[in-house]
Design a protein around this motif. Structure first.
Motif, PDB file in Angstrom:
ATOM      1  N   MET A 117       0.815  -1.214   0.000  1.00 45.89           N
ATOM      2  CA  MET A 117       0.000   0.000   0.000  1.00 45.89           C
ATOM      3  C   MET A 117       0.851   1.267   0.000  1.00 45.89           C
ATOM      4  O   MET A 117       0.341   2.354  -0.202  1.00 45.89           O
ATOM      5  CB  MET A 117      -0.991   0.006   1.167  1.00 45.89           C
ATOM      6  N   LEU A 118       2.153   1.108   0.236  1.00 52.97           N
ATOM      7  CA  LEU A 118       3.057   2.259   0.284  1.00 52.97           C
ATOM      8  C   LEU A 118       3.937   2.281  -0.959  1.00 52.97           C
ATOM      9  O   LEU A 118       4.347   1.231  -1.417  1.00 52.97           O
ATOM     10  CB  LEU A 118       3.928   2.172   1.538  1.00 52.97           C
ATOM     11  N   ASP A 123       0.887   8.843  -2.521  1.00 51.39           N
ATOM     12  CA  ASP A 123       0.890   9.388  -3.879  1.00 51.39           C
ATOM     13  C   ASP A 123      -0.510   9.611  -4.448  1.00 51.39           C
ATOM     14  O   ASP A 123      -0.777  10.642  -5.071  1.00 51.39           O
ATOM     15  CB  ASP A 123       1.682   8.465  -4.818  1.00 51.39           C
ATOM     16  N   ARG A 124      -1.424   8.664  -4.227  1.00 51.38           N
ATOM     17  CA  ARG A 124      -2.791   8.836  -4.758  1.00 51.38           C
ATOM     18  C   ARG A 124      -3.485  10.020  -4.114  1.00 51.38           C
ATOM     19  O   ARG A 124      -4.181  10.775  -4.782  1.00 51.38           O
ATOM     20  CB  ARG A 124      -3.602   7.554  -4.559  1.00 51.38           C
ATOM     21  N   THR A 129      -5.115  16.081  -4.243  1.00 48.42           N
ATOM     22  CA  THR A 129      -5.201  17.275  -3.404  1.00 48.42           C
ATOM     23  C   THR A 129      -4.214  18.371  -3.750  1.00 48.42           C
ATOM     24  O   THR A 129      -4.332  19.471  -3.218  1.00 48.42           O
ATOM     25  CB  THR A 129      -4.991  16.911  -1.921  1.00 48.42           C
ATOM     26  N   GLN A 130      -3.261  18.104  -4.612  1.00 45.61           N
ATOM     27  CA  GLN A 130      -2.229  19.102  -4.881  1.00 45.61           C
ATOM     28  C   GLN A 130      -2.800  20.372  -5.480  1.00 45.61           C
ATOM     29  O   GLN A 130      -3.524  20.336  -6.457  1.00 45.61           O
ATOM     30  CB  GLN A 130      -1.168  18.542  -5.829  1.00 45.61           C
ATOM     31  N   SER A 131      -2.454  21.467  -4.874  1.00 41.56           N
ATOM     32  CA  SER A 131      -2.741  22.762  -5.460  1.00 41.56           C
ATOM     33  C   SER A 131      -1.782  22.937  -6.621  1.00 41.56           C
ATOM     34  O   SER A 131      -0.678  22.413  -6.607  1.00 41.56           O
ATOM     35  CB  SER A 131      -2.512  23.872  -4.442  1.00 41.56           C
ATOM     36  N   LEU A 140       1.974  18.654   3.163  1.00 43.13           N
ATOM     37  CA  LEU A 140       1.803  19.150   4.530  1.00 43.13           C
ATOM     38  C   LEU A 140       0.355  18.976   4.982  1.00 43.13           C
ATOM     39  O   LEU A 140       0.100  18.511   6.099  1.00 43.13           O
ATOM     40  CB  LEU A 140       2.220  20.623   4.631  1.00 43.13           C
ATOM     41  N   GLY A 141      -0.587  19.328   4.131  1.00 43.47           N
ATOM     42  CA  GLY A 141      -2.003  19.146   4.471  1.00 43.47           C
ATOM     43  C   GLY A 141      -2.348  17.697   4.739  1.00 43.47           C
ATOM     44  O   GLY A 141      -3.047  17.375   5.699  1.00 43.47           O
ATOM     45  N   LEU A 142      -1.813  16.790   3.895  1.00 42.54           N
ATOM     46  CA  LEU A 142      -2.046  15.351   4.096  1.00 42.54           C
ATOM     47  C   LEU A 142      -1.436  14.888   5.410  1.00 42.54           C
ATOM     48  O   LEU A 142      -2.065  14.157   6.179  1.00 42.54           O
ATOM     49  CB  LEU A 142      -1.470  14.554   2.928  1.00 42.54           C
TER      50      LEU A 142
END
Length: 180
Positions: A117-118, A123-124, A129-131, A140-142
């Protein structure tokens, strides 16, 4: 799509095992213990999944699929961190989050089948979520979200963890306001 009875039964068993593992963890439980817990035989689990490792891999994949589905739904609404936090911190998701963190930790230790799973579990999420142009902010948000969820899963301190989430949301807002 019409599923054959065998595929339908496999899906039912997988959902039951995921729910059981979410409620009581994976630990070192044998295939027989898992089968007993979901009201089937170990032979039936072997028939549908091949081995204990393949069953656990299917559990990991299903947990990740459920989390990605939730995130995709929240992101489709144009949600930021605050909306994602509100969605993911719901008490009814706590058992699945505990299971996710158990599998994640076991994968980080190199334990099969969990290590598969890593790094996809990171990455998924980052790809969703990437701006634009800010991969570090997305990571950082994750990290903050997962850290807060781990804290919540371990302590059940809703008020304290929510206060930390609000503080992070305020920091994000201050950063966004200063960059305008």
């Amino acid at each position: 799509m019409v599923r054959t009875p065998d595929l339908r039964r496999r899906r039912e068993l997988l959902e039951a095992v995921v729910d059981e593992c979410a409620a009581n963890g994976v630990g070192g439980r044998s295939l027989r213990e898992l089968a007993d817990a979901v009201g089937t035989s170990h032979r039936m689990l072997l028939h549908h999944f091949g081995s204990r490792d393949e069953l656990l891999l299917a559990v990991v994949d299903e947990v990740e699929r459920r989390q990605m589905t939730m995130l995709t739904e929240v992101m489709a609404d144009g949600a930021g961190f605050a909306a994602m936090w509100k969605h993911l911190r719901r008490p009814e998701l706590r058992a699945l989050e505990r299971l996710f963190f158990e599998c994640y930790a076991r994968g980080a230790q190199g334990e099969s089948p969990f290590m598969t799973m890593l790094p996809a579990a990171v990455d998924r999420w980052l790809s969703l979520t990437q701006s634009a142009g800010e991969p570090a902010a997305a990571r950082l948000g994750l990290a903050v979200m997962r850290g807060l969820l781990l804290d919540l899963a371990g302590t059940n301190d809703d008020a304290g963890v929510d206060a930390a989430a609000r503080h992070f949301i305020e920091l994000i807002g201050a950063r966004e306001n200063s960059s305008r």
